[in-house]
Design a protein around this motif. Structure first.
Motif, PDB file in Angstrom:
ATOM      1  N   ASP A 240       0.829  -1.204   0.000  1.00  0.00           N
ATOM      2  CA  ASP A 240       0.000   0.000   0.000  1.00  0.00           C
ATOM      3  C   ASP A 240       0.864   1.256   0.000  1.00  0.00           C
ATOM      4  OD1 ASP A 240       0.672  -0.746   2.763  1.00  0.00           O
ATOM      5  OD2 ASP A 240      -0.540   0.987   3.335  1.00  0.00           O
ATOM      6  N   GLU A 241       2.063   1.178   0.600  1.00  0.00           N
ATOM      7  CA  GLU A 241       2.986   2.311   0.552  1.00  0.00           C
ATOM      8  C   GLU A 241       3.514   2.505  -0.870  1.00  0.00           C
ATOM      9  OE1 GLU A 241       4.731   1.939   5.129  1.00  0.00           O
ATOM     10  OE2 GLU A 241       5.786   0.980   3.469  1.00  0.00           O
ATOM     11  N   ALA A 242       3.788   1.396  -1.553  1.00  0.00           N
ATOM     12  CA  ALA A 242       4.253   1.486  -2.944  1.00  0.00           C
ATOM     13  C   ALA A 242       3.185   2.099  -3.834  1.00  0.00           C
ATOM     14  CB  ALA A 242       4.640   0.094  -3.455  1.00  0.00           C
ATOM     15  N   ALA A 243       1.916   1.752  -3.579  1.00  0.00           N
ATOM     16  CA  ALA A 243       0.823   2.260  -4.401  1.00  0.00           C
ATOM     17  C   ALA A 243       0.608   3.762  -4.210  1.00  0.00           C
ATOM     18  CB  ALA A 243      -0.462   1.500  -4.082  1.00  0.00           C
ATOM     19  N   ARG A 244       1.010   4.311  -3.051  1.00  0.00           N
ATOM     20  CA  ARG A 244       0.835   5.735  -2.771  1.00  0.00           C
ATOM     21  C   ARG A 244       2.084   6.561  -3.070  1.00  0.00           C
ATOM     22  NH1 ARG A 244      -2.416   6.089   3.003  1.00  0.00           N
ATOM     23  NH2 ARG A 244      -4.131   4.708   2.451  1.00  0.00           N
ATOM     24  N   LEU A 245       3.158   5.922  -3.408  1.00  0.00           N
ATOM     25  CA  LEU A 245       4.440   6.601  -3.532  1.00  0.00           C
ATOM     26  C   LEU A 245       4.475   7.509  -4.763  1.00  0.00           C
ATOM     27  CD1 LEU A 245       6.988   6.464  -1.766  1.00  0.00           C
ATOM     28  CD2 LEU A 245       7.926   4.842  -3.409  1.00  0.00           C
ATOM     29  N   GLN A 246       4.822   8.769  -4.545  1.00  0.00           N
ATOM     30  CA  GLN A 246       4.993   9.722  -5.628  1.00  0.00           C
ATOM     31  C   GLN A 246       6.482   9.997  -5.842  1.00  0.00           C
ATOM     32  OE1 GLN A 246       2.727  13.202  -4.541  1.00  0.00           O
ATOM     33  NE2 GLN A 246       0.767  12.122  -4.582  1.00  0.00           N
ATOM     34  N   TYR A 247       6.810  10.513  -7.027  1.00  0.00           N
ATOM     35  CA  TYR A 247       8.222  10.760  -7.337  1.00  0.00           C
ATOM     36  C   TYR A 247       8.832  11.773  -6.378  1.00  0.00           C
ATOM     37  CZ  TYR A 247       8.103   7.943 -11.565  1.00  0.00           C
ATOM     38  OH  TYR A 247       8.018   6.889 -12.433  1.00  0.00           O
ATOM     39  N   ARG A 248       8.041  12.715  -5.893  1.00  0.00           N
ATOM     40  CA  ARG A 248       8.569  13.719  -4.981  1.00  0.00           C
ATOM     41  C   ARG A 248       8.888  13.140  -3.601  1.00  0.00           C
ATOM     42  NH1 ARG A 248       3.192  17.405  -3.597  1.00  0.00           N
ATOM     43  NH2 ARG A 248       1.814  15.672  -2.970  1.00  0.00           N
ATOM     44  N   ASP A 249       8.404  11.915  -3.339  1.00  0.00           N
ATOM     45  CA  ASP A 249       8.665  11.276  -2.048  1.00  0.00           C
ATOM     46  C   ASP A 249      10.019  10.565  -2.009  1.00  0.00           C
ATOM     47  OD1 ASP A 249       6.139  12.022  -1.096  1.00  0.00           O
ATOM     48  OD2 ASP A 249       5.190  10.234  -1.930  1.00  0.00           O
ATOM     49  N   VAL A 250      10.712  10.529  -3.133  1.00  0.00           N
ATOM     50  CA  VAL A 250      11.963   9.766  -3.225  1.00  0.00           C
ATOM     51  C   VAL A 250      13.105  10.705  -3.603  1.00  0.00           C
ATOM     52  CG1 VAL A 250      13.144   7.800  -4.287  1.00  0.00           C
ATOM     53  CG2 VAL A 250      10.647   7.721  -3.921  1.00  0.00           C
ATOM     54  N   SER A 251      14.209  10.593  -2.882  1.00  0.00           N
ATOM     55  CA  SER A 251      15.405  11.395  -3.168  1.00  0.00           C
ATOM     56  C   SER A 251      16.615  10.486  -3.261  1.00  0.00           C
ATOM     57  CB  SER A 251      15.637  12.433  -2.066  1.00  0.00           C
ATOM     58  OG  SER A 251      14.513  13.270  -1.903  1.00  0.00           O
ATOM     59  N   VAL A 252      17.475  10.765  -4.230  1.00  0.00           N
ATOM     60  CA  VAL A 252      18.756  10.047  -4.355  1.00  0.00           C
ATOM     61  C   VAL A 252      19.792  10.832  -3.564  1.00  0.00           C
ATOM     62  CG1 VAL A 252      20.513   9.165  -5.932  1.00  0.00           C
ATOM     63  CG2 VAL A 252      18.096   9.183  -6.628  1.00  0.00           C
ATOM     64  N   VAL A 283      18.733   2.275  -6.366  1.00  0.00           N
ATOM     65  CA  VAL A 283      18.980   3.538  -7.065  1.00  0.00           C
ATOM     66  C   VAL A 283      18.849   3.404  -8.574  1.00  0.00           C
ATOM     67  CG1 VAL A 283      20.650   5.374  -7.466  1.00  0.00           C
ATOM     68  CG2 VAL A 283      20.390   4.411  -5.168  1.00  0.00           C
ATOM     69  N   PRO A 284      19.530   2.433  -9.230  1.00  0.00           N
ATOM     70  CA  PRO A 284      19.373   2.326 -10.691  1.00  0.00           C
ATOM     71  C   PRO A 284      17.938   2.023 -11.115  1.00  0.00           C
ATOM     72  CG  PRO A 284      20.612   0.459  -9.805  1.00  0.00           C
ATOM     73  CD  PRO A 284      20.514   1.462  -8.711  1.00  0.00           C
ATOM     74  N   VAL A 285      17.189   1.323 -10.265  1.00  0.00           N
ATOM     75  CA  VAL A 285      15.782   1.035 -10.586  1.00  0.00           C
ATOM     76  C   VAL A 285      14.985   2.335 -10.622  1.00  0.00           C
ATOM     77  CG1 VAL A 285      13.704  -0.190  -9.870  1.00  0.00           C
ATOM     78  CG2 VAL A 285      15.947  -1.237  -9.507  1.00  0.00           C
ATOM     79  N   PHE A 286      15.177   3.182  -9.625  1.00  0.00           N
ATOM     80  CA  PHE A 286      14.446   4.452  -9.573  1.00  0.00           C
ATOM     81  C   PHE A 286      14.837   5.359 -10.734  1.00  0.00           C
ATOM     82  CE2 PHE A 286      14.162   8.884  -7.937  1.00  0.00           C
ATOM     83  CZ  PHE A 286      12.775   8.954  -7.865  1.00  0.00           C
ATOM     84  N   ARG A 287      16.113   5.422 -11.036  1.00  0.00           N
ATOM     85  CA  ARG A 287      16.551   6.265 -12.160  1.00  0.00           C
ATOM     86  C   ARG A 287      15.990   5.755 -13.477  1.00  0.00           C
ATOM     87  NH1 ARG A 287      22.779   7.210  -9.996  1.00  0.00           N
ATOM     88  NH2 ARG A 287      22.338   9.174  -8.871  1.00  0.00           N
ATOM     89  N   ARG A 288      15.890   4.440 -13.608  1.00  0.00           N
ATOM     90  CA  ARG A 288      15.305   3.876 -14.817  1.00  0.00           C
ATOM     91  C   ARG A 288      13.826   4.258 -14.925  1.00  0.00           C
ATOM     92  NH1 ARG A 288      17.262  -1.061 -14.293  1.00  0.00           N
ATOM     93  NH2 ARG A 288      15.454  -2.013 -13.280  1.00  0.00           N
ATOM     94  N   LEU A 289      13.115   4.247 -13.814  1.00  0.00           N
ATOM     95  CA  LEU A 289      11.708   4.654 -13.804  1.00  0.00           C
ATOM     96  C   LEU A 289      11.562   6.128 -14.192  1.00  0.00           C
ATOM     97  CD1 LEU A 289      10.647   2.821 -10.526  1.00  0.00           C
ATOM     98  CD2 LEU A 289       9.556   2.479 -12.744  1.00  0.00           C
ATOM     99  N   GLN A 290      12.454   6.966 -13.681  1.00  0.00           N
ATOM    100  CA  GLN A 290      12.413   8.393 -14.019  1.00  0.00           C
ATOM    101  C   GLN A 290      12.653   8.606 -15.511  1.00  0.00           C
ATOM    102  OE1 GLN A 290      15.387   9.820 -11.122  1.00  0.00           O
ATOM    103  NE2 GLN A 290      13.806  11.192 -10.296  1.00  0.00           N
ATOM    104  N   LYS A 291      13.644   7.934 -16.026  1.00  0.00           N
ATOM    105  CA  LYS A 291      13.998   8.110 -17.436  1.00  0.00           C
ATOM    106  C   LYS A 291      12.883   7.614 -18.349  1.00  0.00           C
ATOM    107  CE  LYS A 291      17.589   6.915 -20.799  1.00  0.00           C
ATOM    108  NZ  LYS A 291      18.874   6.198 -21.002  1.00  0.00           N
TER     109      LYS A 291
END
Length: 409
Positions: A240-252, A283-291
Motif C-alpha cells: 500500500d505504501e508502494a501504491a501511494r508513492l509519488q516521485y517527490r517522495d523519493v530522493s537520491v 537507485v538504478p531502478v528508480f533512475r530507470r523509472l524516471q527516465k
C-alpha cells in the motif's frame, strides 16, 4: 389484598391477592417495576424465592439485559448501522478507504445474517460462541475447510466495536467476554518470503518478460512489474505504501556513514508517515523509472500494482506457495527484504525503524528462522575449570585454556 410484607429493607414487597393462594413479589429495578409469583403459600418459603428472584433481576440489570419501560431496545443491526456511519465519518483521512469498507463488508456478509435481529443486550458471550461455531460449520460446508483464524478475529473485532458503540450510549451495562475458549498458544511462524535462489529466479524471469513481453500490448506492465519487484525487495516498503508513492517522495542521496548512493523515501501507508532508506541496488531502478516515465513530481511511481502478471510469474516458477504452504504475494517482497538484511547481520532496532515496525515483530516472524543469527561458538560452550581470564567459568568447547578439565554442561 389480604396480606403484605417487605424484605431486604423494603426493596422487595410480598403480597397476597384476596382470591390468591400464593405470595406475589414486586420490586423496582432501573426505574421499572417487576412482579412475579413465588409459587409458595408459606411466607418463609416465599421470602427465599423472592430474595433469589430480586438478586437475579439485579444481575440481569448489571449485564445489560434489562431496559427501561419507555425504551425500545436497539437491535444489533441498528447499532451496527450507527457504528458504520460513525466509523466512516470519524476516521476519514486517518484510515484507508479499503479498511473502512472491509468493516462494512464483514458486518453485512457475516454478522447481520446471524445476529442482526437480536436485541443488543442479548449479544453476550454465549451468542458470540454460537457465532464462532456457525462460521466454522457453514464455511466447512461451502469450502470444505474452516475460516482462517485471522478472519474470525477480524469479525470478533467488529462485534466488539459495535458493542462499544452501544456501551457509549448506555444501551448495555458492560462488554461481554469475547475471548476465544479452548485457546492454545499458537505456533509463531515466519512470513512467506523468497530465499536468495528463489528471488534470483523471480527477477531473472521478469527481466526476460520485460525484454520480450508475452503479450505485446501489455509490454509496459511487464517492465513495471520487473522494476516493482526490484524496488520493493531493496526498500522493504509495504504494497500500500508502494501504491501511494509519488516521485517527490523519493530522493537520491549520498549516505555519509556507508559512503553509498541510496534512496531516501517518505512512506505513507498503514502506519501513517515514516522514513525509509533503501539499499544501493534500488537507485538504478528508480533512475530507470524516471527516465522511462518522464514524470512530474506528483505522479505515482507505481500507478497500478500488476498483481495478475505477478501471480502468473509465480505460478510458472512454482513459487506461489512456500514449502509450508503459505501464499506469496507482493507483501512477500517486504518479508524478503527484512530476511536478507538479517542474513547480512543488520541491527534489529535500526531495521525495525527503517521498516516502520517493531523489534518484537521482527524477532517473532523473521529472526527466528535465520540460521546465521545463531553463533555456534556461543552455543557450544562447556563449563570448564577456568576461562580466558583465569577464573572458574564457561569456556568454549574447543578452548584449551581449561587444560582438558572441561565438564559437560
Amino acid at each position: 389484598m389480604a396480606a403484605r410484607h417487605k424484605i431486604l429493607g423494603g426493596k422487595v414487597h410480598l403480597y397476597k391477592r384476596e382470591d390468591g393462594r400464593f405470595w406475589q413479589c414486586a420490586a423496582t429495578v432501573n426505574g421499572k417495576q417487576y412482579r412475579e409469583s413465588t409459587g409458595k403459600d408459606e411466607l418463609a418459603q416465599a421470602e427465599d424465592v423472592a430474595e433469589n428472584w430480586y438478586y437475579e433481576l439485579r444481575g440481569m440489570f448489571k449485564r445489560g439485559e434489562l431496559v427501561k419501560p419507555t425504551e425500545v431496545e436497539k437491535t444489533f443491526a441498528e447499532v451496527t448501522e450507527l457504528f458504520l456511519r460513525e466509523f466512516a465519518a470519524l476516521t476519514e483521512g486517518q484510515r484507508r478507504v479499503g479498511y473502512v469498507k472491509r468493516k462494512e463488508w464483514i458486518a453485512r456478509r457475516h454478522l447481520l445474517p446471524f445476529m442482526g435481529d437480536k436485541p443488543i443486550s442479548q449479544v453476550n458471550s454465549g451468542l458470540i460462541q454460537e457465532y464462532r461455531l456457525w462460521r466454522v460449520e457453514t464455511t466447512k460446508e461451502k469450502l470444505g475447510r474452516p475460516p482462517a483464524r485471522g478472519t474470525v478475529i477480524q469479525e470478533i473485532v467488529v462485534i466488539r466495536q459495535v458493542l462499544k458503540t452501544a456501551l457509549r450510549r448506555q444501551w448495555i451495562a458492560g462488554l461481554p467476554d469475547l475471548s476465544q475458549p479452548y485457546q492454545m498458544n499458537g505456533k509463531i511462524s515466519h512470513r512467506a518470503w523468497f530465499s536468495p535462489d528463489e528471488y534470483r529466479a523471480l527477477y531473472t524471469f521478469t527481466q526476460k518478460w520485460a525484454k520480450n513481453p508475452p503479450i505485446a500490448r501489455c509490454a509496459s506492465q511487464y517492465v513495471q512489474l520487473h522494476d516493482l519487484i526490484l524496488f520493493m525487495a531493496n526498500t522493504g516498503i509495504r504494497p500500500d505504501e508502494a501504491a501511494r508513492l509519488q516521485y517527490r517522495d523519493v530522493s537520491v542521496v549520498e549516505d555519509d556513514r556507508s559512503g553509498e548512493t541510496i534512496l531516501e523515501i517518505e512512506c505513507r501507508g498503514k502506519r501513517g508517515y515514516g522514513p525509509c532508506k533503501s539499499t544501493a541496488n534500488a537507485v538504478p531502478v528508480f533512475r530507470r523509472l524516471q527516465k522511462r516515465n518522464q514524470p512530474s513530481p506528483t505522479d505515482l511511481i507505481f500507478p497500478k500494482l500488476p498483481r495478475e502478471q505477478f501471480n502468473t510469474a509465480l505460478a510458472q516458477l512454482n513459487l506461489k506457495h512456500d514449502r509450508e504452504g503459505r501464499v506469496r504475494t507482493f507483501y512477500s517482497l517486504r518479508h524478503t527484504y527484512i530476511s536478507f538484511r538479517l542474513l547480512e547481520g543488520a541491527h534489529l532496532l535500526q531495521l525495525a525503524w527503517n521498516c516502520r515496525t517493531s523489534v518484537d515483530m521482527i524477532e517473532k516472524h523473521y529472526a527466528a528462522h535465520i540460521k546465521t543469527r545463531l553463533d555456534a561458538s556461543a552455543i557450544n560452550m562447556r563449563r570448564g575449570a577456568t576461562n580466558a581470564s583465569g577464573r572458574p567459568g564457561l569456556v568454549a568447547a574447543n578452548d584449551d585454556s581449561g587444560d582438558g578439565a572441561e565438564e559437560a554442561a
